[in-house]
Motif scaffolding. Structure first.
Motif, PDB file in Angstrom:
ATOM      1  N   SER A  57       0.737  -1.325   0.093  1.00  0.00           N
ATOM      2  CA  SER A  57      -0.080  -0.005   0.004  1.00  0.00           C
ATOM      3  C   SER A  57       0.918   1.102  -0.054  1.00  0.00           C
ATOM      4  O   SER A  57       1.827   1.207   0.692  1.00  0.00           O
ATOM      5  CB  SER A  57      -1.012  -0.237   1.212  1.00  0.00           C
ATOM      6  N   ALA A  58       0.385   2.237  -0.726  1.00  0.00           N
ATOM      7  CA  ALA A  58       1.479   3.409  -1.039  1.00  0.00           C
ATOM      8  C   ALA A  58       0.216   4.622  -0.935  1.00  0.00           C
ATOM      9  O   ALA A  58      -0.692   4.670  -1.529  1.00  0.00           O
ATOM     10  CB  ALA A  58       2.000   3.597  -2.339  1.00  0.00           C
ATOM     11  N   SER A  59       0.820   5.610  -0.225  1.00  0.00           N
ATOM     12  CA  SER A  59       0.031   6.877  -0.209  1.00  0.00           C
ATOM     13  C   SER A  59       1.182   7.950  -0.132  1.00  0.00           C
ATOM     14  O   SER A  59       2.150   7.913   0.288  1.00  0.00           O
ATOM     15  CB  SER A  59      -0.824   6.939   1.012  1.00  0.00           C
ATOM     16  N   PRO A  60       0.700   9.372   0.174  1.00  0.00           N
ATOM     17  CA  PRO A  60       1.600  10.338   0.377  1.00  0.00           C
ATOM     18  C   PRO A  60       2.188  10.125   1.662  1.00  0.00           C
ATOM     19  O   PRO A  60       3.179  11.035   2.067  1.00  0.00           O
ATOM     20  CB  PRO A  60       0.755  11.424   0.461  1.00  0.00           C
ATOM     21  N   GLU A  61       1.863   9.436   2.664  1.00  0.00           N
ATOM     22  CA  GLU A  61       2.383   9.294   4.194  1.00  0.00           C
ATOM     23  C   GLU A  61       3.549   8.152   3.882  1.00  0.00           C
ATOM     24  O   GLU A  61       4.545   8.377   4.738  1.00  0.00           O
ATOM     25  CB  GLU A  61       1.383   8.448   4.973  1.00  0.00           C
ATOM     26  N   GLY A  62       3.410   7.418   2.823  1.00  0.00           N
ATOM     27  CA  GLY A  62       4.604   6.191   2.887  1.00  0.00           C
ATOM     28  C   GLY A  62       4.171   5.065   2.098  1.00  0.00           C
ATOM     29  O   GLY A  62       3.208   4.829   1.575  1.00  0.00           O
ATOM     30  N   ILE A  63       5.063   3.948   2.511  1.00  0.00           N
ATOM     31  CA  ILE A  63       4.676   2.601   1.639  1.00  0.00           C
ATOM     32  C   ILE A  63       5.061   1.594   2.502  1.00  0.00           C
ATOM     33  O   ILE A  63       5.760   1.453   3.354  1.00  0.00           O
ATOM     34  CB  ILE A  63       5.750   2.649   0.357  1.00  0.00           C
ATOM     35  N   LEU A  64       3.829   0.776   2.685  1.00  0.00           N
ATOM     36  CA  LEU A  64       3.982  -0.296   3.319  1.00  0.00           C
ATOM     37  C   LEU A  64       4.292  -1.645   2.369  1.00  0.00           C
ATOM     38  O   LEU A  64       3.402  -1.821   1.388  1.00  0.00           O
ATOM     39  CB  LEU A  64       2.538  -0.610   4.088  1.00  0.00           C
ATOM     40  N   VAL A  65       5.140  -2.495   2.696  1.00  0.00           N
ATOM     41  CA  VAL A  65       5.078  -3.680   1.935  1.00  0.00           C
ATOM     42  C   VAL A  65       5.018  -5.030   3.256  1.00  0.00           C
ATOM     43  O   VAL A  65       5.937  -4.885   3.790  1.00  0.00           O
ATOM     44  CB  VAL A  65       6.289  -4.055   1.114  1.00  0.00           C
ATOM     45  N   SER A  66       4.095  -5.737   3.210  1.00  0.00           N
ATOM     46  CA  SER A  66       3.985  -6.815   4.317  1.00  0.00           C
ATOM     47  C   SER A  66       3.169  -8.104   3.856  1.00  0.00           C
ATOM     48  O   SER A  66       2.416  -8.120   3.093  1.00  0.00           O
ATOM     49  CB  SER A  66       2.992  -6.081   5.392  1.00  0.00           C
ATOM     50  N   ASP A  67       3.860  -8.972   4.420  1.00  0.00           N
ATOM     51  CA  ASP A  67       3.251 -10.291   4.629  1.00  0.00           C
ATOM     52  C   ASP A  67       1.904 -10.197   5.156  1.00  0.00           C
ATOM     53  O   ASP A  67       1.552  -9.363   6.216  1.00  0.00           O
ATOM     54  CB  ASP A  67       4.020 -11.337   5.405  1.00  0.00           C
ATOM     55  N   LYS A  68       0.940 -10.605   4.814  1.00  0.00           N
ATOM     56  CA  LYS A  68      -0.355 -10.400   5.231  1.00  0.00           C
ATOM     57  C   LYS A  68      -0.899 -10.707   6.746  1.00  0.00           C
ATOM     58  O   LYS A  68      -1.166  -9.825   7.588  1.00  0.00           O
ATOM     59  CB  LYS A  68      -1.538 -11.099   4.274  1.00  0.00           C
ATOM     60  N   GLU A  69      -0.286 -11.810   6.933  1.00  0.00           N
ATOM     61  CA  GLU A  69      -0.335 -12.305   8.524  1.00  0.00           C
ATOM     62  C   GLU A  69       0.503 -11.208   9.512  1.00  0.00           C
ATOM     63  O   GLU A  69      -0.053 -10.991  10.416  1.00  0.00           O
ATOM     64  CB  GLU A  69       0.377 -13.796   8.638  1.00  0.00           C
ATOM     65  N   GLN A  70       1.635 -11.046   9.007  1.00  0.00           N
ATOM     66  CA  GLN A  70       2.390  -9.954   9.643  1.00  0.00           C
ATOM     67  C   GLN A  70       1.795  -8.633   9.785  1.00  0.00           C
ATOM     68  O   GLN A  70       2.072  -7.840  10.515  1.00  0.00           O
ATOM     69  CB  GLN A  70       3.856  -9.883   8.949  1.00  0.00           C
ATOM     70  N   SER A  71       0.828  -8.308   8.851  1.00  0.00           N
ATOM     71  CA  SER A  71       0.473  -6.844   8.868  1.00  0.00           C
ATOM     72  C   SER A  71      -0.479  -6.502  10.029  1.00  0.00           C
ATOM     73  O   SER A  71      -0.535  -5.260  10.324  1.00  0.00           O
ATOM     74  CB  SER A  71      -0.520  -6.690   7.658  1.00  0.00           C
ATOM     75  N   SER A  72      -0.917  -7.260  10.873  1.00  0.00           N
ATOM     76  CA  SER A  72      -1.660  -7.052  12.018  1.00  0.00           C
ATOM     77  C   SER A  72      -0.526  -6.572  13.191  1.00  0.00           C
ATOM     78  O   SER A  72      -1.081  -5.976  14.159  1.00  0.00           O
ATOM     79  CB  SER A  72      -2.434  -8.231  12.749  1.00  0.00           C
ATOM     80  N   TYR A  73       0.777  -6.810  12.953  1.00  0.00           N
ATOM     81  CA  TYR A  73       1.906  -6.210  14.086  1.00  0.00           C
ATOM     82  C   TYR A  73       2.419  -4.863  13.649  1.00  0.00           C
ATOM     83  O   TYR A  73       3.487  -4.446  13.973  1.00  0.00           O
ATOM     84  CB  TYR A  73       2.869  -7.257  14.152  1.00  0.00           C
ATOM     85  N   ILE A  74       1.611  -4.099  12.743  1.00  0.00           N
ATOM     86  CA  ILE A  74       2.366  -2.815  12.214  1.00  0.00           C
ATOM     87  C   ILE A  74       2.127  -1.748  12.961  1.00  0.00           C
ATOM     88  O   ILE A  74       3.277  -0.745  13.037  1.00  0.00           O
ATOM     89  CB  ILE A  74       1.453  -2.577  11.014  1.00  0.00           C
ATOM     90  N   LYS A  75       1.556  -1.772  14.111  1.00  0.00           N
ATOM     91  CA  LYS A  75       1.082  -0.525  14.760  1.00  0.00           C
ATOM     92  C   LYS A  75       2.676   0.299  15.339  1.00  0.00           C
ATOM     93  O   LYS A  75       3.002   1.386  15.213  1.00  0.00           O
ATOM     94  CB  LYS A  75       0.197  -0.495  15.870  1.00  0.00           C
ATOM     95  N   PRO A  76       3.313  -0.777  16.166  1.00  0.00           N
ATOM     96  CA  PRO A  76       4.519  -0.120  16.945  1.00  0.00           C
ATOM     97  C   PRO A  76       5.586   0.353  15.962  1.00  0.00           C
ATOM     98  O   PRO A  76       6.356   1.570  16.355  1.00  0.00           O
ATOM     99  CB  PRO A  76       5.327  -1.186  17.630  1.00  0.00           C
ATOM    100  N   PHE A  77       5.548   0.045  14.665  1.00  0.00           N
ATOM    101  CA  PHE A  77       6.534   0.530  13.623  1.00  0.00           C
ATOM    102  C   PHE A  77       6.082   1.733  13.327  1.00  0.00           C
ATOM    103  O   PHE A  77       6.887   2.714  13.147  1.00  0.00           O
ATOM    104  CB  PHE A  77       6.888  -0.564  12.534  1.00  0.00           C
ATOM    105  N   VAL A  78       4.927   1.846  13.193  1.00  0.00           N
ATOM    106  CA  VAL A  78       4.128   3.239  12.435  1.00  0.00           C
ATOM    107  C   VAL A  78       4.484   4.319  13.611  1.00  0.00           C
ATOM    108  O   VAL A  78       4.549   5.114  13.057  1.00  0.00           O
ATOM    109  CB  VAL A  78       2.882   2.838  11.959  1.00  0.00           C
ATOM    110  N   ASP A  79       4.351   3.903  14.903  1.00  0.00           N
ATOM    111  CA  ASP A  79       4.241   4.914  15.836  1.00  0.00           C
ATOM    112  C   ASP A  79       5.756   5.564  15.926  1.00  0.00           C
ATOM    113  O   ASP A  79       5.606   6.523  16.109  1.00  0.00           O
ATOM    114  CB  ASP A  79       4.016   4.059  17.373  1.00  0.00           C
ATOM    115  N   LYS A  80       6.566   4.758  15.385  1.00  0.00           N
ATOM    116  CA  LYS A  80       7.951   5.305  15.125  1.00  0.00           C
ATOM    117  C   LYS A  80       8.233   6.268  13.943  1.00  0.00           C
ATOM    118  O   LYS A  80       9.182   7.172  14.082  1.00  0.00           O
ATOM    119  CB  LYS A  80       9.027   4.267  14.992  1.00  0.00           C
ATOM    120  N   ILE A  81       7.138   6.358  13.086  1.00  0.00           N
ATOM    121  CA  ILE A  81       7.430   7.302  12.127  1.00  0.00           C
ATOM    122  C   ILE A  81       6.969   8.804  12.526  1.00  0.00           C
ATOM    123  O   ILE A  81       5.878   8.877  13.007  1.00  0.00           O
ATOM    124  CB  ILE A  81       6.908   6.923  10.860  1.00  0.00           C
TER     125      ILE A  81
END
Lengths: 439, 439
Positions: free
Chosen positions: A303-327
């Motif tokens: 997924s890509a937007s003006p905020e950034g780009i995510l490339v994730s294994d679908k299962e792993q995508s539920s663990y995204i929050k702590p990483f995004v919090d760092k941005i």
């Protein structure tokens, strides 16, 4: 029937499409019959209208989402605005007071509360109607919808009914369990508590007055920020002896992670993108103007937007929050009641933004203390007001606004502007609003 | 020693970092000791200088790459410009004539030719020196470097030496074989032909005059576009009886695909990006200003630029070309001799571009027939000339240029401008150049 749609929390679980400003329910991801895309909130609103043209929908939401709600559902939708986040009990109390005191809805009228974000089909709204009817008859004070569980989920609270009938008295409520306990509940015939329920308006008003000291809607709205944060389940539902639950077996999905969201996508790719044949179970959701090319991937979401780009294994995508919090970056795009904006470029002493105003809309009349601005009109036409001077504007016009000058723009057609901010201390806080001048 | 660096073809195999304008050798991907990044061409140029401070390097390249060469190697580097692409024999003939006629290099001097794009270490340049020495002694007319093969590659031509000595006479040349034939060659002691060889300048000049009717460098350059496309291997090397080959066992890698390029990367991530712990053998090369987040991926490369986003399994990344060929969009960024540009936004009747001019540089004095332009200066200072009027400019200034007006800008410091083009028929072809006015 009166429906209160709860449009809640900002979320980062669907980053980069959701951010501090845009909640997941506003992402346009569902293809309509006309080939356009609509968001969760648009989809649900339209579905309600299809099933019941007379349904009176009130969206209960926070200040930060009002622009997006109007932008996506139009100016006419009824919105009950929470001045801050206070959990579901204050929100439902406020919306109930709003219906009674502002809209004049009688206390005997049934009201159905439901969150805006489950992915459902028509049968869900038929069930909502039935829920309202049961509440209207006064069969119970509170009537819940209980979702037939498909697995022992740890994400939901459970409702245990007294018997196996379609509509049963509630034996007990259970908070989110671990998987093993969830299995036990399910063996006892438990249902998921999806936060969907109906009541006669006066019931919640009474509960509200019991628990909160307020006169009427205006008074409650004024003191909203001081209320305790407490959920409706905890404050009311779990304590109510006279409640029923109606089983629902239709489609009801929480699309809160990329994994579940992409399951509901009809196409491989939304936006510009390509996947080669070696890809398997790959989804692209691309809001940028440039293409995404995927080669040889499996079970991946991009997924890509003006905020950034995510490339994730679908299962792993539920663990995204702590990483995004760092941005740590400024908000790069947002929908507003008047249109939208997108940051195109940021340097130390400048910010370049593409502003789109919808026809008939206008900005606040405002000024900035510590930055100059230039508007380059790239399409459409409208009028600008700068320090009281009204002027017609069109594509090719350039408007110069020094710090301190008061300015606004009105769109006669859709109006696109490249706004350039110049200054050493560019900040969204640097904005003084003024009364809109007479035209 | 004289070295001709062949800086060739535009390529799409490293899309989105390479495009029609930017060849792979200009991508800044190798970390230097100062923590900055350099490109293949910069890395090779600096390595040559380290091994031999007196080496005289001439870059043989096409018109389209001259800007990038000067931008990355500086104004002083010697460049022999091909007016069009004519394959390696005309290119080497032209560069040899350039050395002799323009630089006054005597015919007895050894010249080493090598492509700019292999990934090599210092020992490679030591070997180049030896190659030059062998040519200087006149041991053979042509002296090749033969790379010790590591697998039966189908990508290279092969050189079969007469014996197993470090320097041997060449028995025969073989064109790119299939894998099975390659195995046979390797059993016979064959070496990869990497297109690296040395000769005395007069040798190639003689061959050039035999095969092409021309007087001198100027004459050859003038008729360059009419020459037959023919490779040096085919025109000269394979026919030469008096040639030797020197074995080379050091590092020599072709970084022509994402798979091989990422192998040479020292870090997981260039640019803004994060990978979670569940990722394995993942590389990010991100030239955008927003972050890339990778979760739970294996053997994947992610690359993002203003042209687009690639997400590919590393093995699969070598099959990228046909997909990239399908992408039909304008060039979104480019390096120029004066700096660089990047497209920020494109609509039907406007184009918004960020232009960066390097200090001391200037644009052509030019005009457009069918578009107006506005320059918003966002940082630095310099001078503009519009229809002959010179003006000092700095951050915050806005300059308006209607269609037909002649304009240019000179950067005194690094100068950043948001250029907005307005018009129904915006095209790079719509540009008339004029003599630069006296200041």
């Amino acid at each position: 029937m009166h429906i209160i749609l709860l449009s809640g929390g900002s979320g980062k679980r669907l980053w980069p499409l959701s951010n501090d400003i845009r909640s997941k329910q506003f992402i346009k991801i569902f293809k309509t019959q006309t080939g356009e895309y609509e968001s969760m909130v648009q989809r649900m609103y339209h579905q309600i209208r299809e099933v019941d043209q007379d349904a009176a929908v009130t969206v209960a939401t926070s200040k930060t989402q009002v622009s997006s709600i109007h932008n996506q559902l139009g100016d006419k939708v009824s919105v009950c605005v929470e001045s801050s986040r206070r959990d579901t009990f204050p929100a439902i109390a406020l919306a109930s007071a709003y219906l009674h005191d502002e809209k004049g809805v009688p206390g005997e009228e049934p009201v159905v509360v439901c969150p805006v974000d489950p992915y459902v089909e028509k049968d869900y709204f038929e069930a909502l109607k039935k829920l309202g009817e049961i509440a209207r008859c006064g069969e119970a004070k509170l009537v819940f919808m209980g979702m037939e569980p498909t697995y022992p989920s740890e994400k939901y609270g459970y409702i245990i009914p007294e018997d196996a009938n379609t509509v049963s008295r509630v034996a007990t409520f259970k908070e989110k369990p671990d998987a093993r306990t969830a299995e036990q509940y399910i063996r006892q015939g438990a249902l998921w508590n999806g936060g969907v329920f109906a009541y006669q308006l006066k019931y919640v008003l009474e509960k509200a007055h019991e628990l909160i000291d307020f006169r009427d809607y205006q008074d409650l709205a004024a003191k909203y920020g001081t209320l305790d944060k407490i959920s409706f389940d905890y404050a009311v539902a779990e304590k109510e002896k006279d409640s029923k639950v109606m089983r629902f077996q239709g489609q009801w999905k929480d699309l809160g992670t990329w994994n579940t969201l992409t399951e509901a996508m009809e196409e491989t790719c939304i936006g510009k993108g390509m996947v080669n044949q070696a890809c398997e179970n790959v989804h692209i959701v691309n809001e940028l103007d440039v293409p995404v090319l995927c080669m040889g991937l499996k079970d991946v979401v991009v997924s890509a937007s003006p905020e950034g780009i995510l490339v994730s294994d679908k299962e792993q995508s539920s663990y995204i929050k702590p990483f995004v919090d760092k941005i740590d970056q400024q908000v790069m795009f947002a929908e507003k009641s008047w249109g939208s904006f997108r940051v195109l470029d940021a340097t130390e002493e400048s910010l370049t933004i593409k502003v789109t105003l919808n026809p008939g809309n206008k900005m606040n009349y405002h000024s900035h203390e510590r930055r100059d601005e230039v508007w380059n009109v790239i399409s459409g036409c409208g009028r600008s007001i700068i320090d009281g001077q009204v002027r017609s504007i069109k594509a090719g016009d350039v408007l110069d606004m020094k710090a301190g000058s008061r300015h606004t723009v009105l769109a006669d057609t859709e109006l696109k502007i490249i706004e350039i901010q110049f200054g050493k201390e560019i900040s969204v806080q640097d904005k003084q609003k003024f009364e809109f001048p007479a035209l």
